[in-house]
Structure formats: structure tokens, C-alpha cells
Design a protein around this motif. Sequence first.
Motif, PDB file in Angstrom:
ATOM      1  N   GLY A  22      55.623  29.766 -20.513  1.00  0.00           N
ATOM      2  CA  GLY A  22      57.253  29.554 -20.261  1.00  0.00           C
ATOM      3  C   GLY A  22      57.546  28.608 -19.107  1.00  0.00           C
ATOM      4  N   ILE A  23      56.727  28.905 -18.057  1.00  0.00           N
ATOM      5  CA  ILE A  23      56.871  27.957 -16.655  1.00  0.00           C
ATOM      6  C   ILE A  23      56.801  26.506 -17.255  1.00  0.00           C
ATOM      7  CG2 ILE A  23      55.911  27.420 -14.683  1.00  0.00           C
ATOM      8  CD1 ILE A  23      55.608  30.458 -14.039  1.00  0.00           C
ATOM      9  N   GLY A  24      55.317  26.226 -17.891  1.00  0.00           N
ATOM     10  CA  GLY A  24      55.220  24.947 -18.275  1.00  0.00           C
ATOM     11  C   GLY A  24      56.274  24.115 -19.102  1.00  0.00           C
ATOM     12  N   ILE A  25      56.863  25.080 -20.077  1.00  0.00           N
ATOM     13  CA  ILE A  25      57.635  24.478 -20.839  1.00  0.00           C
ATOM     14  C   ILE A  25      59.161  24.323 -20.188  1.00  0.00           C
ATOM     15  CG2 ILE A  25      59.313  25.187 -22.669  1.00  0.00           C
ATOM     16  CD1 ILE A  25      57.068  26.655 -23.936  1.00  0.00           C
ATOM     17  N   CYS A  26      59.638  24.964 -19.359  1.00  0.00           N
ATOM     18  CA  CYS A  26      60.909  25.133 -18.495  1.00  0.00           C
ATOM     19  C   CYS A  26      60.931  24.118 -17.535  1.00  0.00           C
ATOM     20  CB  CYS A  26      61.342  26.630 -18.295  1.00  0.00           C
ATOM     21  SG  CYS A  26      61.721  27.366 -19.348  1.00  0.00           S
ATOM     22  N   ILE A  27      59.898  23.926 -16.790  1.00  0.00           N
ATOM     23  CA  ILE A  27      59.837  23.450 -15.345  1.00  0.00           C
ATOM     24  C   ILE A  27      59.402  21.920 -15.627  1.00  0.00           C
ATOM     25  CG2 ILE A  27      58.793  23.235 -13.009  1.00  0.00           C
ATOM     26  CD1 ILE A  27      59.193  26.094 -13.082  1.00  0.00           C
ATOM     27  N   PHE A  34      58.909  16.080 -22.865  1.00  0.00           N
ATOM     28  CA  PHE A  34      57.330  16.185 -23.458  1.00  0.00           C
ATOM     29  C   PHE A  34      57.316  17.242 -24.734  1.00  0.00           C
ATOM     30  CE2 PHE A  34      55.992  15.378 -18.602  1.00  0.00           C
ATOM     31  CZ  PHE A  34      56.114  13.652 -18.965  1.00  0.00           C
ATOM     32  N   ALA A  35      57.137  16.699 -25.804  1.00  0.00           N
ATOM     33  CA  ALA A  35      57.208  17.469 -26.964  1.00  0.00           C
ATOM     34  C   ALA A  35      55.704  17.404 -27.359  1.00  0.00           C
ATOM     35  CB  ALA A  35      58.187  17.092 -28.112  1.00  0.00           C
ATOM     36  N   LEU A 114      53.435  15.539 -16.460  1.00  0.00           N
ATOM     37  CA  LEU A 114      52.607  15.756 -17.685  1.00  0.00           C
ATOM     38  C   LEU A 114      51.344  16.657 -17.375  1.00  0.00           C
ATOM     39  CD1 LEU A 114      52.213  15.103 -20.680  1.00  0.00           C
ATOM     40  CD2 LEU A 114      50.761  13.190 -19.951  1.00  0.00           C
ATOM     41  N   ILE A 115      50.858  16.388 -16.553  1.00  0.00           N
ATOM     42  CA  ILE A 115      49.369  17.004 -16.082  1.00  0.00           C
ATOM     43  C   ILE A 115      49.949  18.576 -15.968  1.00  0.00           C
ATOM     44  CG2 ILE A 115      47.685  17.516 -14.543  1.00  0.00           C
ATOM     45  CD1 ILE A 115      47.769  14.335 -13.739  1.00  0.00           C
ATOM     46  N   TYR A 116      50.862  18.889 -15.092  1.00  0.00           N
ATOM     47  CA  TYR A 116      51.353  20.360 -15.078  1.00  0.00           C
ATOM     48  C   TYR A 116      51.813  20.909 -16.193  1.00  0.00           C
ATOM     49  CZ  TYR A 116      50.504  20.358 -10.011  1.00  0.00           C
ATOM     50  OH  TYR A 116      49.831  20.510  -8.844  1.00  0.00           O
ATOM     51  N   SER A 117      52.583  20.245 -17.072  1.00  0.00           N
ATOM     52  CA  SER A 117      52.913  20.443 -18.465  1.00  0.00           C
ATOM     53  C   SER A 117      52.135  20.955 -19.365  1.00  0.00           C
ATOM     54  CB  SER A 117      53.964  19.530 -19.006  1.00  0.00           C
ATOM     55  OG  SER A 117      53.213  18.559 -19.740  1.00  0.00           O
ATOM     56  N   TYR A 179      53.177   9.640 -23.979  1.00  0.00           N
ATOM     57  CA  TYR A 179      52.845  10.853 -23.069  1.00  0.00           C
ATOM     58  C   TYR A 179      52.715  11.971 -23.827  1.00  0.00           C
ATOM     59  CZ  TYR A 179      53.624   8.500 -18.634  1.00  0.00           C
ATOM     60  OH  TYR A 179      53.447   7.597 -17.438  1.00  0.00           O
ATOM     61  N   SER A 180      53.431  12.315 -24.723  1.00  0.00           N
ATOM     62  CA  SER A 180      53.371  13.506 -25.460  1.00  0.00           C
ATOM     63  C   SER A 180      52.236  13.651 -26.455  1.00  0.00           C
ATOM     64  CB  SER A 180      54.658  13.558 -26.542  1.00  0.00           C
ATOM     65  OG  SER A 180      55.834  13.785 -25.655  1.00  0.00           O
ATOM     66  N   ILE A 181      51.428  12.602 -27.014  1.00  0.00           N
ATOM     67  CA  ILE A 181      50.607  12.545 -27.621  1.00  0.00           C
ATOM     68  C   ILE A 181      49.093  12.695 -26.802  1.00  0.00           C
ATOM     69  CG2 ILE A 181      48.809  11.124 -29.145  1.00  0.00           C
ATOM     70  CD1 ILE A 181      51.533   9.957 -30.268  1.00  0.00           C
ATOM     71  N   ILE A 182      49.387  11.963 -25.779  1.00  0.00           N
ATOM     72  CA  ILE A 182      48.231  12.214 -24.669  1.00  0.00           C
ATOM     73  C   ILE A 182      48.029  13.706 -24.107  1.00  0.00           C
ATOM     74  CG2 ILE A 182      47.564  11.543 -22.243  1.00  0.00           C
ATOM     75  CD1 ILE A 182      48.680   8.877 -22.792  1.00  0.00           C
ATOM     76  N   GLY A 183      49.284  14.106 -23.900  1.00  0.00           N
ATOM     77  CA  GLY A 183      49.433  15.701 -23.610  1.00  0.00           C
ATOM     78  C   GLY A 183      48.760  16.495 -24.533  1.00  0.00           C
TER      79      GLY A 183
END
Length: 286
Positions: A22-27, A34-35, A114-117, A179-183
Amino acid sequence: MTKIKNFTKDFLLINIGLILVGIGICIFKIPNNFATGGVSGLAIIISSFFPRIDVGPMMLIINILLMLVGFLFLGRDFGSKTIYSSFALSGIVWLIQTIFPIKASLTGDLMLELIYSIIFPAVGSAIIFNCNASTGGTDIIAKIISKLTQLDIGKTLLLSDFLIAAGAGAVFGIRIGMYSIIGLIIKAFMIDIVIDGLNVKKLMVIISSKPDEIKNYIVNTINRGATIYKAEGAFTNKQEIVISTVLNRRQAIQLRTFIRSVDHSAFITISNTSEIIGKGFRSIDS
């Protein structure tokens, strides 16, 4: 009593994992759009068309719809832990958004965020998966595609998440989509790495002239089991007693210290292993 203890432990770990996700999603995910797959990614995309509905409530709506579709196509092919996790995560995201409404990037550095997400949801998801649960969502889509196409569940899950990440590119621009695909790709590797780290144990194989003392220490002090067998040295042709045991990192250090105190000439090999199934470790059905 053991079942209650295991249930309580799993319940606490699952909720810790859900909070990290949840933290990763919200913050980090929502402010940057980032999807990286999953229901959260789908909710981020759909919420952009309905600005009055936050991602948390949108995740809840999507999860309810996916559960209904899942029951229709798959029957009751859901675990209670997964059902709880999917709805609890929606509530956690909703709560975090209400308490800490972050609407823009914290740093303006997309790669850093992105790294933290990836890190927070990957660690959280690994903890949840390690408790034999999941956050549901796109797992249901993947199972339905797998049932209809006979494709492997891993491939269909990657396909459904990839389509969501690609959708971010269509809605928020090619830069965010890339970015989303890399993530998405990095997250898959991160989850595996964290799960291995959570389950890693030390396999110790010991040849010593004091096997009885070492065996008694393992059984009575460390409270672990061991396998003892006879082997023959290739050079000396001498019969030796070999002790094999599996311990956690702290216990391995403790045993190694003890062995050195009673037998300086003992031969010890220590290797990492992450798949230990049986009494005292993971059950065969977990």
C-alpha cells in the motif's frame, strides 16, 4: 494450539506485506501514474477517467468485479487468504490516500521513485506469497486466460500485467508506459529474490572426531534434528561419522562456534538452501 499460532503469524505477516504494498502504491505509484500491472495499475488507469474516485475505492470496485467474474468462470477456486488480501489492500490504499493525500511526485525524479515503487510492493508481495496467499486481482484474469487458451499461468499473468503497463503508455504517454514496463519486469525478479531471501537456510555438513558432543548440542541446545551416517575418506580409507543438519543463520553461527570450541580439526561445509520442506520447516502443502 499450533494451528492458532501459525494462523496468527500468517495473519500478521500478510498485513505487514499489505501495508508495504500500500505504501508503494500510494506514495510512489499513484503520483507518478506507474501502472506496473496488478489491480493497482488497472485502478490508476481507470481512475484517470473518473477523477472523483480515488485509486483505493477503484481497486475495491475492480476486485469485486473480478471476484464475480472469477466465480463465474472458475468456480470457488480462491483461497480465503487471497480473498482477504485483495479486499484488505483496497482498504489500506484508501486509508493511506485519505490520511496522506499525495498528488504529485515527491522528488521529481521518475527513475528514483520507480525504484521505490518496485521495492515496497515487491517486498510486501514476497511476504504475502510466502504465507501462501496473493493480492488476487490480475491473478484471476490470468487464471481465466489460462483456462480459455491452455497457456501456462505464469505466461498469462505476465501477459495481463504487460497489457496494463502498456495501457499506462496509451493513457499517460509513452514515457510513463516505458517506465511501467521496466518496473513490471524488475518487480518480477525482485519478488523472487526476496522470497528466496526469506526462506534461506544453512545446510551444514560436519565431519568431526567429537560427533556425540556435536549431536547432543544440535538436539538439546539448538533444538534441531540432524542426520548421522558413516562415510569413508577417499585418501585415508578411514571410516568417519558425518552429521548433516539444516539451521537458520543464527543457529548456524552458534553451532559453528561450538564446533570450533570442541574440535579445531573438524571439517565443516555450509551452503545456502531456500527450499526446506518437512517437520520444523515449511509444510508440504504450503
